[in-house]
Design a protein around this motif. Structure first.
Motif, short mmCIF file in Angstrom:
data_model
loop_
_atom_site.label_atom_id
_atom_site.label_comp_id
_atom_site.label_asym_id
_atom_site.label_seq_id
_atom_site.Cartn_x
_atom_site.Cartn_y
_atom_site.Cartn_z
N VAL A 94 -3.43 12.17 -1.61
CA VAL A 94 -4.56 11.69 -2.41
C VAL A 94 -4.12 11.39 -3.84
CG1 VAL A 94 -6.75 12.37 -3.47
CG2 VAL A 94 -6.38 12.74 -1.02
N ARG A 95 -3.36 12.32 -4.42
CA ARG A 95 -2.90 12.11 -5.80
C ARG A 95 -2.00 10.87 -5.89
NH1 ARG A 95 -2.01 17.44 -9.51
NH2 ARG A 95 -3.97 18.49 -8.97
N ALA A 96 -1.12 10.72 -4.91
CA ALA A 96 -0.20 9.58 -4.94
C ALA A 96 -0.94 8.26 -4.72
CB ALA A 96 0.89 9.76 -3.91
N LEU A 97 -1.85 8.23 -3.75
CA LEU A 97 -2.57 6.99 -3.45
C LEU A 97 -3.45 6.55 -4.62
CD1 LEU A 97 -3.55 7.73 0.26
CD2 LEU A 97 -1.85 6.07 -0.53
N ASN A 134 -1.00 21.60 5.76
CA ASN A 134 -1.46 20.22 5.87
C ASN A 134 -2.45 19.86 4.77
OD1 ASN A 134 0.23 20.08 8.03
ND2 ASN A 134 -1.29 19.44 9.51
N ARG A 135 -3.19 20.85 4.28
CA ARG A 135 -4.04 20.59 3.11
C ARG A 135 -3.19 20.19 1.92
NH1 ARG A 135 -3.79 22.46 -2.31
NH2 ARG A 135 -5.86 22.24 -3.25
N ASP A 136 -2.06 20.88 1.70
CA ASP A 136 -1.20 20.54 0.57
C ASP A 136 -0.64 19.13 0.71
OD1 ASP A 136 -1.63 23.00 -0.57
OD2 ASP A 136 0.30 23.86 0.00
N VAL A 137 -0.25 18.76 1.92
CA VAL A 137 0.26 17.41 2.16
C VAL A 137 -0.83 16.38 1.89
CG1 VAL A 137 1.23 15.82 3.87
CG2 VAL A 137 1.96 18.22 3.85
N ALA A 138 -2.03 16.64 2.40
CA ALA A 138 -3.14 15.70 2.21
C ALA A 138 -3.51 15.55 0.74
CB ALA A 138 -4.35 16.16 3.03
N MET A 139 -3.58 16.66 0.00
CA MET A 139 -3.90 16.59 -1.42
C MET A 139 -2.85 15.80 -2.20
SD MET A 139 -6.78 17.95 -2.40
CE MET A 139 -6.42 18.20 -4.14
N SER A 152 1.38 -0.13 -2.30
CA SER A 152 2.40 -0.60 -1.36
C SER A 152 3.27 0.60 -1.01
CB SER A 152 3.25 -1.69 -2.01
OG SER A 152 4.01 -1.14 -3.08
N PRO A 153 4.13 0.48 0.01
CA PRO A 153 5.02 1.60 0.31
C PRO A 153 5.85 2.05 -0.88
CG PRO A 153 4.99 0.09 2.16
CD PRO A 153 4.20 -0.57 1.07
N ARG A 154 6.44 1.10 -1.62
CA ARG A 154 7.23 1.50 -2.79
C ARG A 154 6.33 2.08 -3.88
NH1 ARG A 154 12.25 1.03 -4.63
NH2 ARG A 154 12.87 -0.27 -2.84
N GLY A 155 5.15 1.50 -4.05
CA GLY A 155 4.22 2.04 -5.03
C GLY A 155 3.83 3.47 -4.71
N VAL A 156 3.63 3.78 -3.42
CA VAL A 156 3.29 5.15 -3.01
C VAL A 156 4.48 6.08 -3.22
CG1 VAL A 156 2.65 6.61 -1.05
CG2 VAL A 156 1.50 4.41 -1.40
N LYS A 157 5.68 5.60 -2.88
CA LYS A 157 6.88 6.42 -3.09
C LYS A 157 7.02 6.82 -4.55
CE LYS A 157 10.92 4.60 -3.78
NZ LYS A 157 11.76 5.12 -4.87
N GLU A 158 6.85 5.85 -5.44
CA GLU A 158 7.00 6.14 -6.86
C GLU A 158 5.87 7.02 -7.38
OE1 GLU A 158 7.41 2.24 -8.52
OE2 GLU A 158 9.50 2.01 -7.83
N ALA A 159 4.68 6.89 -6.80
CA ALA A 159 3.56 7.75 -7.19
C ALA A 159 3.76 9.18 -6.69
CB ALA A 159 2.25 7.18 -6.65
N LEU A 160 4.38 9.35 -5.53
CA LEU A 160 4.72 10.70 -5.05
C LEU A 160 5.62 11.41 -6.06
CD1 LEU A 160 5.36 10.03 -1.25
CD2 LEU A 160 3.60 11.55 -2.20
N GLU A 161 6.53 10.65 -6.66
CA GLU A 161 7.45 11.24 -7.63
C GLU A 161 6.74 11.71 -8.90
OE1 GLU A 161 11.35 8.55 -6.37
OE2 GLU A 161 10.08 7.93 -8.07
N ARG A 162 5.49 11.26 -9.10
CA ARG A 162 4.74 11.66 -10.29
C ARG A 162 3.77 12.81 -10.02
NH1 ARG A 162 4.85 5.89 -10.82
NH2 ARG A 162 2.75 5.65 -9.97
N VAL A 163 3.74 13.32 -8.79
CA VAL A 163 2.89 14.49 -8.48
C VAL A 163 3.58 15.72 -9.06
CG1 VAL A 163 1.93 15.94 -6.66
CG2 VAL A 163 1.95 13.44 -6.39
N LYS A 164 2.90 16.41 -9.96
CA LYS A 164 3.52 17.52 -10.69
C LYS A 164 2.61 18.77 -10.69
CE LYS A 164 6.97 14.95 -12.24
NZ LYS A 164 8.36 15.14 -11.79
N MET A 165 3.19 19.90 -10.38
CA MET A 165 2.61 21.23 -10.55
C MET A 165 1.19 21.35 -10.01
SD MET A 165 5.16 22.82 -11.62
CE MET A 165 4.46 24.41 -11.99
#
Length: 370
Positions: free
Chosen positions: A298-301, A290-295, A308-321
Motif C-alpha cells: 500500500v505504501r509503495a503503490l 502477510n499484513r506486513d507485506v500488504a501494508m 509501473s513495475p519500475r515505479g513500484v520497485k523504486e517506491a518499495l525502496e522508500r518504505v522506511k521504519m
C-alpha cells in the motif's frame, strides 16, 4: 463523469509455489489471502489509494515436490496479466533460480518470504520468514543457554538444508559447540530411521534439523523407537506445522523459529480488526506476516510515480521504519536502494513450541534478549 471518475484496478500477483492438497482446510487459504483483502480494503476506505487493487492468483507445484520451470512460467503469466508486483515465489529453492528470469526477462518486482540472501537482487525483495544465515546463530544461542556443548544434525538434501548447515557450523564454532554427527535426510517425508540412529549413536545432548520441513515427518517416530527424547531445535520449517495434523505431530516436542509474538501490539490490533471483519482470530505467523507485506505494498503503490513495475520497485525502496505486526515488539519494516530484507532488529524472529491441542503454540524465547 463516469469516464473521468473511473480507473482500472491496480493488479498485484500472488504466486503460491506449492499446491494445497485436496480437502485442505479452507481457513488456511483464507489466512494467506484475507490479510491482503482487509488491508487493501482499509487503504481504499482511508483514501490511501484512489483506485482498487485486484489480486491475481497462481498456484503451481514448485520445489521440493514440483519444478522450478512451473514457477518461472507462472511468474511470466502474472507479468503478462499486467501485475505491477508479485508476492512470491516464496520457497528458497524456487526463488533463487527464478531471480535470474525476473531480472533478465520480467523486470517486475517480487516480494518473497525466502530466507536466502542469495535470492535478493535489484528486483527481488524479501520479508524473510526466517533466514538461512540468522537462524543457525539463534540455534547456537539457544543451545548455549541450555548448556549444550555437543549437538547432532539432520540435514535435508536441498539448497535450504545445506545452506543452514554451512552457517550452523560457523555459529557452533564461535560458540564452542561441537557437531558430533551430521546425517542427510530427504527433503520429502521418507524413512529416516538410519539417519536418526547415526546421530543417536554419536551421543549428542541435543538435536538440530536443517531444512524446509517435510523431511521432519518421521523423525519423532524414529526417536521413539530409540527411546530417545533430546532437546531438539528446528528452523522456520516449524511454520509448516499449521499445514495439517501430520505436520503438527511431526513438530511436536521441537523448538522452532517463528514470527508470531503475542506481545506485539501492532499485530494484536490487526488481529482484532481481522476478527471483526471475518469472525476468526488466527493466532499464528502467516496473517501478521502477510499484513506486513500488504501494508508495504500500500505504501509503495501510493508513492509510485509512475504506476509501473519500475515505479513500484523504486517506491518499495522508500518504505522506511514502518511498525511491523510480526516479530517481537519494536520490529520495523525498512527497505532502501540496496536494502532488500524488510524486517529490522533481531526480534523479527522468535522461538516457539507447539501445544498438544493441535491449534496453539507458546513463546519460548526472543532473540536478542539475554
Amino acid at each position: 463523469m463516469s469516464y473521468e471518475s473511473t480507473a482500472e484496478p491496480i493488479k498485484i500477483g500472488y504466486l503460491m509455489d506449492f499446491r494445497l492438497p485436496e480437502g485442505f482446510p479452507k481457513t488456511y487459504f483464507e489466512d494467506l489471502t484475507q490479510p491482503f483483502d482487509l488491508v487493501f480494503r482499509q487503504a481504499g476506505e482511508q483514501g490511501l489509494l484512489d483506485r482498487p487493487i485486484e489480486i491475481i492468483y497462481r498456484e503451481v507445484e514448485g520445489l521440493p515436490k514440483g519444478s522450478v520451470k512451473a514457477v518461472i512460467d507462472a511468474y511470466g503469466d502474472l507479468c503478462d496479466e499486467g501485475c505491477l508486483a508479485v508476492f512470491g515465489p516464496n520457497i528458497t529453492d524456487n526463488v533463487v533460480p527464478t531471480r535470474e528470469a525476473i531480472e533478465e526477462r520480467f523486470k517486475v518486482p517480487a516480494i518473497s518470504v525466502t530466507g536466502s540472501d542469495a535470492a535478493l537482487g535489484e528486483w527481488v525483495f524479501s520479508f524473510p520468514m526466517g533466514s538461512l544465515t540468522d537462524e543457525p546463530i539463534f540455534w547456537s544461542d539457544m543451545l548455549t543457554k541450555g548448556g549444550h556443548t555437543e549437538v547432532g544434525v539432520l540435514v535435508e538434501q536441498s539448497l535450504v538444508g545445506t545452506t543452514y548447515l554451512e552457517n550452523f557450523r560457523k555459529a557452533c564454532q564461535r560458540r564452542g559447540i561441537r557437531i558430533v554427527a551430521e546425517a542427510a535426510i530427504a527433503q520429502t517425508a521418507q524413512d529416516v530411521s538410519e539417519a536418526v540412529r547415526t546421530v543417536h549413536d554419536a551421543r549428542p545432548s541435543a538435536l538440530v534439523h536443517c531444512g524446509f520441513g517435510f523431511g521432519i515427518v518421521f523423525i519423532n517416530p524414529a526417536l521413539e523407537t530409540l527411546d530417545w527424547n533430546p532437546p531438539r531445535f528446528t528452523s522456520t520449517a516449524f511454520q509448516n506445522a499449521w499445514l495439517n495434523p501430520i505436520m503438527w505431530n511431526g513438530f511436536m516436542g521441537w523448538t522452532g523459529v517463528d514470527q508470531y509474538d503475542e506481545g506485539n501490539m501492532v499485530g494484536q490490533k490487526f488481529l482484532d480488526e481481522y476478527h471483526e471483519a471475518y469472525g476468526r482470530r488466527p493466532e499464528w505467523c502467516v496473517p501478521v506476516v502477510n499484513r506486513d507485506v500488504a501494508m508495504t505494498l500500500v505504501r509503495a503503490l501510493s508513492d509510485a510515480h509512475p504506476l509501473s513495475p519500475r515505479g513500484v520497485k523504486e517506491a518499495l525502496e522508500r518504505v522506511k521504519m514502518m511498525p511491523a505486526a510480526s516479530g517481537a515488539p519494536g520490529t520495523r519494516v525498512s527497505f532502501g536502494n540496496w536494502t532488500r530484507r524488510a524486517w529490522m532488529g533481531a526480534g523479527y524472529l522468535v522461538a516457539r513450541k507447539l501445544d498438544p491441542d493441535g491449534v496453539n503454540s507458546h513463546l519460548v524465547d526472543r532473540f536478542g534478549e539475554e
